[in-house]
Design a protein around this motif. Structure first.
Motif, short mmCIF file in Angstrom:
data_model
loop_
_atom_site.label_atom_id
_atom_site.label_comp_id
_atom_site.label_asym_id
_atom_site.label_seq_id
_atom_site.Cartn_x
_atom_site.Cartn_y
_atom_site.Cartn_z
N LYS A 258 0.85 -1.19 0.00
CA LYS A 258 0.00 0.00 0.00
C LYS A 258 0.88 1.24 0.00
O LYS A 258 1.77 1.38 0.84
CB LYS A 258 -0.89 -0.02 1.25
CG LYS A 258 -1.88 1.09 1.27
CD LYS A 258 -3.01 0.80 2.23
CE LYS A 258 -4.05 1.91 2.16
NZ LYS A 258 -5.14 1.69 3.05
N PHE A 260 1.43 5.34 0.17
CA PHE A 260 0.88 6.60 0.66
C PHE A 260 1.66 7.74 0.01
O PHE A 260 2.89 7.72 0.03
CB PHE A 260 1.04 6.71 2.18
CG PHE A 260 0.29 5.64 2.92
CD1 PHE A 260 -1.04 5.84 3.29
CD2 PHE A 260 0.90 4.44 3.24
CE1 PHE A 260 -1.74 4.85 3.96
CE2 PHE A 260 0.20 3.45 3.91
CZ PHE A 260 -1.13 3.66 4.27
N LEU A 266 -3.33 15.35 2.26
CA LEU A 266 -4.29 14.30 2.59
C LEU A 266 -3.57 12.94 2.69
O LEU A 266 -3.82 12.16 3.62
CB LEU A 266 -5.40 14.26 1.54
CG LEU A 266 -6.52 13.27 1.83
CD1 LEU A 266 -7.22 13.59 3.16
CD2 LEU A 266 -7.56 13.27 0.70
N GLY A 267 -2.67 12.68 1.76
CA GLY A 267 -1.91 11.42 1.78
C GLY A 267 -1.09 11.31 3.06
O GLY A 267 -0.98 10.23 3.66
N LYS A 270 -3.41 10.38 5.86
CA LYS A 270 -3.80 8.96 5.77
C LYS A 270 -2.67 8.07 6.30
O LYS A 270 -2.91 7.11 7.03
CB LYS A 270 -4.11 8.59 4.32
CG LYS A 270 -5.42 9.16 3.80
CD LYS A 270 -5.62 8.74 2.35
CE LYS A 270 -6.89 9.38 1.76
NZ LYS A 270 -7.01 9.18 0.32
N VAL A 273 -2.52 8.27 10.10
CA VAL A 273 -3.60 7.53 10.77
C VAL A 273 -3.33 6.02 10.68
O VAL A 273 -3.38 5.31 11.68
CB VAL A 273 -4.97 7.88 10.15
CG1 VAL A 273 -6.05 6.94 10.65
CG2 VAL A 273 -5.33 9.32 10.47
N GLU A 274 -2.99 5.55 9.48
CA GLU A 274 -2.83 4.09 9.34
C GLU A 274 -1.60 3.56 10.09
O GLU A 274 -1.66 2.50 10.71
CB GLU A 274 -2.77 3.70 7.86
CG GLU A 274 -4.12 3.95 7.21
CD GLU A 274 -4.41 3.00 6.07
OE1 GLU A 274 -3.90 1.87 6.04
OE2 GLU A 274 -5.17 3.42 5.17
#
Ligand code: G1P
Length: 297
Positions: A258, A260, A266-267, A270, A273-274
């Protein structure tokens, strides 16, 4: 003929980080932390876990904190030692111990191809990896390792590819490519036919974008020398690859993992958070907190 081993990874890090102003006014973008680790350290660790121990960072003005980060911090180590913080001490030491880091300056931000070319003397005549630390890739097998496996088989340059939606394609280098019959990789391996840097959506040759991981053969340096400025008036790595394609095959791999885009606000959020949710020391409380605020909104 035995293939030279890929021992070095080049990290272009001289960009001005305008997408992250004002945070990047006096601080390199590469040092922005995702949870508690600077962006560039994710890439460096990925390189190390792929078997690459020589890191070459292409820096510019105002990037001294990157050099300090990978250097020994005597004062900090002394303080942690005196406070018996063995856990933190080993974490801090690991950063300077893990790799051998060299630096070269890119005096003007003239483009990615130009940045990579600045590493020519330090790389020498051997294949090498390029890592754009804006792109953080979480995967079981490190993305660079996945590319190296292809490189070790074909002896050619290999690019990381990802499908992106049409409305985002113009932010990337985009390839025209044909699938290579390779059962081991379940339709993820391509032979590149053409490349375009940041095409308009209507002109994009496919939805396969180049993501910031490359394994390159040293002919790329001569290719950079041969090309003219392209998109944005910059010397583009994508254009140099296109030039090199005239007499060298280039492969592309839709990597597993995945990605990022941490160079985008925004990326970056994300990723934060992840990565925080996956942390054993933070994940539980953070998940709880997110639930509470979601319930409120
Ligand atoms: C660079 C490359 C582009 C690639 C992208 C991946 O662009 O020039 O080909 O698709 O990285 O992140 P940048 O994002 O630096 O504009």
């Amino acid at each position: 003929m035995t293939l030279p081993k890929v021992r070095k990874a080049v990290f272009p890090a001289a960009g001005l980080g305008t997408r992250f102003l004002p945070a990047t006014k006096a601080q390199p973008k590469e040092m922005l932390p995702v949870v508690d680790k600077p962006l560039i350290q994710y890439g460096v660790e990925e390189a190390r876990h792929s078997g690459i121990h020589n890191i070459i960072i292409v820096t510019g003005r105002g990037k001294a904190s990157i050099e300090d980060h990978f250097d020994v911090s005597f004062e900090l180590e002394h303080l942690l030692e005196s406070k018996n913080r063995a856990d933190m001490l080993s974490m801090v030491r690991a950063i300077s111990d893990i790799v051998d880091v060299s630096y070269v300056r890119q005096k003007e931000a003239l483009g990615l191809g130009h940045a990579v070319h600045r590493a020519k003397e330090l790389v020498g005549h051997e294949p090498f990896a390029v890592v754009l630390s804006d792109d953080i890739i979480a995967s079981q097998t490190p993305c660079i390792r996945q590319l190296l496996d292809v490189h070790e088989f074909y002896g050619a340059s290999v690019l990381a590819l990802m499908e992106v939606p049409k409305d985002q394609i113009s932010a990337y280098g985009v390839v025209d490519a044909e699938l290579v019959a390779d059962n081991g990789r379940e339709n993820r391996l391509f032979r590149i036919r053409n490349l375009v840097e940041k095409p308009k959506a209507a002109d994009a040759p496919s939805n396969l974008a180049i993501i910031g991981r490359y394994v390159l053969t040293p002919e790329i340096f001569a290719a950079v020398e041969a090309i003219q400025p392209g998109s944005g008036g910059e010397i583009q790595l994508t254009d140099a690859l296109k030039y090199m394609l005239r007499n060298r095959p280039i492969y592309g791999l839709k990597f597993e993992g995945k990605r990022f885009d941490a160079g985008d606000k925004l990326g970056f959020l994300k990723a934060t958070v992840e990565f925080a949710l996956n942390r054993h020391d933070l994940g539980k409380d953070f998940r709880e907190y997110l639930r509470t605020i979601c319930a409120q909104s």
